[in-house]
Structures are given as C-alpha cells and as structure tokens.
Write a protein that holds these residues in place. Structure first.
Motif, short mmCIF file in Angstrom:
data_model
loop_
_atom_site.label_atom_id
_atom_site.label_comp_id
_atom_site.label_asym_id
_atom_site.label_seq_id
_atom_site.Cartn_x
_atom_site.Cartn_y
_atom_site.Cartn_z
N THR A 1 -32.79 39.61 -9.42
CA THR A 1 -31.32 40.05 -9.09
C THR A 1 -30.53 38.99 -10.20
O THR A 1 -29.53 39.60 -10.78
CB THR A 1 -30.86 39.79 -7.71
OG1 THR A 1 -31.73 40.50 -6.78
CG2 THR A 1 -29.31 39.91 -7.36
N GLU A 2 -30.80 37.93 -10.29
CA GLU A 2 -30.00 37.00 -11.16
C GLU A 2 -30.21 37.61 -12.59
O GLU A 2 -29.29 37.25 -13.30
CB GLU A 2 -30.96 35.66 -11.24
CG GLU A 2 -30.18 34.68 -10.36
CD GLU A 2 -30.67 33.25 -10.26
OE1 GLU A 2 -30.78 32.77 -11.42
OE2 GLU A 2 -30.96 32.75 -9.28
N LEU B 1 -39.33 36.56 -1.82
CA LEU B 1 -37.77 36.31 -1.97
C LEU B 1 -37.33 35.71 -3.22
O LEU B 1 -36.50 36.31 -3.68
CB LEU B 1 -37.50 35.48 -0.56
CG LEU B 1 -35.98 35.23 -0.57
CD1 LEU B 1 -35.08 36.50 -0.52
CD2 LEU B 1 -35.62 34.44 0.63
N GLU B 2 -38.24 34.71 -3.81
CA GLU B 2 -37.81 33.97 -4.80
C GLU B 2 -37.97 35.11 -6.13
O GLU B 2 -37.09 34.96 -6.94
CB GLU B 2 -38.72 32.86 -5.17
CG GLU B 2 -38.56 31.82 -4.22
CD GLU B 2 -39.60 30.60 -4.59
OE1 GLU B 2 -39.91 30.52 -5.55
OE2 GLU B 2 -39.90 29.84 -3.62
N TYR C 1 -37.62 38.30 -5.91
CA TYR C 1 -36.65 39.33 -5.88
C TYR C 1 -35.21 38.75 -6.38
O TYR C 1 -34.30 39.34 -6.92
CB TYR C 1 -36.48 39.71 -4.31
CG TYR C 1 -37.62 40.53 -3.87
CD1 TYR C 1 -38.72 40.66 -4.70
CD2 TYR C 1 -37.72 40.69 -2.63
CE1 TYR C 1 -39.72 41.47 -4.35
CE2 TYR C 1 -39.00 41.52 -1.93
CZ TYR C 1 -39.85 41.68 -2.89
OH TYR C 1 -40.99 42.45 -2.50
N LEU C 2 -35.07 37.35 -6.12
CA LEU C 2 -33.63 36.80 -6.28
C LEU C 2 -33.54 36.43 -7.74
O LEU C 2 -32.59 36.38 -8.36
CB LEU C 2 -33.53 35.47 -5.65
CG LEU C 2 -33.27 35.45 -3.96
CD1 LEU C 2 -33.32 34.04 -3.23
CD2 LEU C 2 -31.91 36.18 -3.64
N GLU D 1 -27.36 39.88 -13.42
CA GLU D 1 -26.07 39.51 -13.32
C GLU D 1 -25.45 39.85 -14.60
O GLU D 1 -24.06 40.58 -14.49
CB GLU D 1 -26.10 38.08 -12.95
CG GLU D 1 -26.34 37.73 -11.76
CD GLU D 1 -26.11 36.36 -11.25
OE1 GLU D 1 -25.72 35.18 -12.11
OE2 GLU D 1 -26.63 35.80 -10.21
N ARG E 1 -35.12 44.19 0.59
CA ARG E 1 -34.42 43.64 1.95
C ARG E 1 -35.48 44.26 2.86
O ARG E 1 -35.71 43.74 3.88
CB ARG E 1 -33.06 44.34 1.93
CG ARG E 1 -32.31 43.63 3.30
CD ARG E 1 -30.81 44.15 3.44
NE ARG E 1 -30.55 45.48 2.66
CZ ARG E 1 -29.84 45.66 1.76
NH1 ARG E 1 -29.39 44.63 0.94
NH2 ARG E 1 -29.73 46.78 1.29
N ALA F 1 -32.43 46.83 -4.05
CA ALA F 1 -31.96 45.77 -3.18
C ALA F 1 -32.16 46.38 -1.69
O ALA F 1 -32.81 45.33 -0.89
CB ALA F 1 -30.45 45.62 -3.19
#
Length: 184
Positions: free
Chosen positions: A57-58, A50-51, A53-54, A61, A177, A173
C-alpha cells in the motif's frame, strides 16, 4: 489358587488401565502442543502478511498523487476531455508512476511469498494497471511534445486507465482485509 489368579488379573487390568491413561494423556498433550503451534504460526503469519500488505500500500502512495493531479483536480473528478494536461504535469506523472511501478513490483514479489494467492493476484493486477496508466500517460506526453493534441480516444483511454487503477486497488484492499480479518 483362584484368588491368586483373580489378584493377578486385577493387577494386570490395573497396569493396562494405567498404560492406557498414560498414553491418552501423552496424546492429548501432543495434540494441545500441535494446536498451540498452529495458532502461534497463524498469528505470526498474519502479522507478516499485514506488514507485506502495508508495504504494498505504501508503494502505491505515489499513484494517489498522480491520480489527484491527472483525474481529480481540487477534489472533483474531471473528465479527461475537459482540458488537456500540461506537458510538465504529464512528465511528472510518468516519472512518479515509473518509480511506483518499480516499488510495486518489489512489494508484489514479497506478497507472492506471503500469500495467499488471491491477494498476490490482486497485487499483480494493481501493478499491471499502474504500469498501463504510466504507458498511457507516456504516450500522451510524447504526442503533446510532438505538438499533437490527444484525441478523444486517447482521453477516453486515460479515463479507463484511471478507473482500472482505482478498481484494482480497491479489490486488493478488500481481499487483503478479508485475509487479515479471518481468524487462524
């Protein structure tokens, strides 16, 4: 004498029964510890994924900012044929995408380690599509600086590149997910 043998046989059966019970208890305890270890490992891995993947995603941006300036003006999807992009907009977009490509590459390398392969492959697609969009905008910027007006093929290519970035980000995503929502 028969009573002695019966007592001895009974004692032997009792010892064998106690040993079997002890062994079964030991095996069950080991299995339970192993299963608990797997569950804890699955939770830790999910948290680490999760970290990662985030972080990916960041890193993407800045791509949103570029897409909004290049393709989504005032929240409305604008055809690349509607108006040529000004040089300053193209230059800023190329710079921001260059930074994003580097950040995505680093974040994607972490995803290679965290997995699974399906998510890492989708991350590579995002990185590749952002890099292609940057290359396309860079070509448009060079043509604009040389006084050329980008032709319809170049503008259609821009629309295709924007679409590819948006689709690959959505696939990433969705895949990430799915991994996070699947129980260990």
């Amino acid at each position: 004498m028969d009573e002695a043998w019966a007592a001895l046989a009974g004692a032997g059966i009792g010892v064998v029964g106690a040993l079997c019970t002890s062994w079964l208890t030991y095996a069950a305890a080991r299995r339970q510890a192993r299963d608990q270890g797997k569950v804890e490992h699955g939770r830790a891995l999910r948290s680490e994924r999760l970290e990662a993947y985030l972080a990916f995603t960041e890193a993407a941006e800045p791509v949103d900012n570029v897409l909004h300036r290049v393709a989504h003006r005032d929240g409305v999807l604008v055809s690349a044929r509607d108006a040529p992009l000004p040089t300053d907009v193209l230059h800023a977009a190329v710079e921001e995408l260059g930074t994003a490509v580097d950040a995505l590459y680093k974040a994607q390398a972490r995803l290679d380690l965290m997995g699974p392969e399906s998510v890492a492959a989708e991350a590579v697609n995002v990185w590749s599509d952002v890099r292609s969009l940057r290359t396309h905008l860079e070509r448009m910027l060079n043509e604009t600086r040389e006084g050329e007006v980008p032709d319809d093929g170049c503008r259609t290519g821009l629309e295709d590149a924007v679409d590819a970035v948006e689709v690959s980000r959505e696939k990433f995503a969705r895949c990430a997910r799915k991994v996070i929502e699947t129980p260990p």
